[in-house]
Design a protein around this motif. Sequence first.
Motif, short mmCIF file in Angstrom:
data_model
loop_
_atom_site.label_atom_id
_atom_site.label_comp_id
_atom_site.label_asym_id
_atom_site.label_seq_id
_atom_site.Cartn_x
_atom_site.Cartn_y
_atom_site.Cartn_z
N VAL A 116 41.89 33.18 37.23
CA VAL A 116 43.08 33.91 37.67
C VAL A 116 43.45 33.44 39.07
O VAL A 116 42.58 33.08 39.87
CB VAL A 116 42.87 35.45 37.67
CG1 VAL A 116 42.70 35.97 36.25
CG2 VAL A 116 41.69 35.85 38.52
N SER A 117 44.73 33.46 39.35
CA SER A 117 45.24 32.99 40.63
C SER A 117 45.12 34.07 41.70
O SER A 117 45.09 35.26 41.41
CB SER A 117 46.71 32.60 40.45
OG SER A 117 47.31 32.30 41.70
N LYS A 118 45.12 33.65 42.95
CA LYS A 118 45.16 34.59 44.06
C LYS A 118 46.59 35.05 44.34
O LYS A 118 46.81 36.04 45.03
CB LYS A 118 44.54 33.97 45.30
CG LYS A 118 43.05 33.69 45.14
CD LYS A 118 42.42 33.26 46.45
CE LYS A 118 40.94 32.94 46.26
NZ LYS A 118 40.17 34.10 45.75
N ASP A 119 47.58 34.31 43.82
CA ASP A 119 48.97 34.75 43.96
C ASP A 119 49.21 35.95 43.07
O ASP A 119 48.98 35.89 41.85
CB ASP A 119 49.92 33.62 43.57
CG ASP A 119 51.37 34.06 43.61
OD1 ASP A 119 51.93 34.14 44.71
OD2 ASP A 119 51.91 34.36 42.53
N PRO A 120 49.69 37.07 43.61
CA PRO A 120 49.81 38.30 42.81
C PRO A 120 50.70 38.17 41.58
O PRO A 120 50.39 38.73 40.53
CB PRO A 120 50.37 39.32 43.82
CG PRO A 120 49.95 38.80 45.15
CD PRO A 120 50.00 37.32 45.03
#
Length: 209
Positions: A84-88
Amino acid sequence: MRIVLHDYWRSSVAYRVRICLNLKGVTYETVPVNLVSGEQTSPQNRAINPQGLVPTLVVDGRPLVQSLAIVDWLDANFDDPPMVSKDPFTRSDQLARALVIAADIHPIDNLRVLKRLEAQFGADQRAKDDWYRHWVAEGLAALEQMAGEGPYLGGDGPDISDICLIPQLYNARRFDLDLAPYPRLLAAEAASLALPAVQAAAPDRVRLA
């Protein structure tokens, strides 16, 4: 760190975890749990998984359950590649695609639900197969619209939704679902299946190991 996966070769949720472990290059041992013979409901399995299910990932004696929760733990401890990305916004999109499968398709199509349809409502094999195909097709139709430009479901690398997709399409073929209406999903699947780590997690490879 000793990591042990309590696994069944054809379980789609265990398949997700195998893919994640392999992509991250995590060394682990395997303990087979035969779902067909009911080993998942044994006292030994319930001692580590109160639901009587697979998978369970035991880390230095501590059991972790639920496939997406296990993936989350793996992401927190082995960050390459990230699931999963750190970008919300990107993270939300990835989780939404994963949950179409993990929350909407799989729970109503798993083995215990199909057995209940037979036991409580007298569903024969044809009825159970039709039930299965209906809910998979409905979910995949939505997921097709949610897929990105590729090559994977969300872009340039596999994420948590890809590791859910691969087992779901494997099962869809087992139930003879026509996958032609989902070209984006098939393209994302092909990208994942080209990776040796994903190939090594395949049910038939695991069964013969």
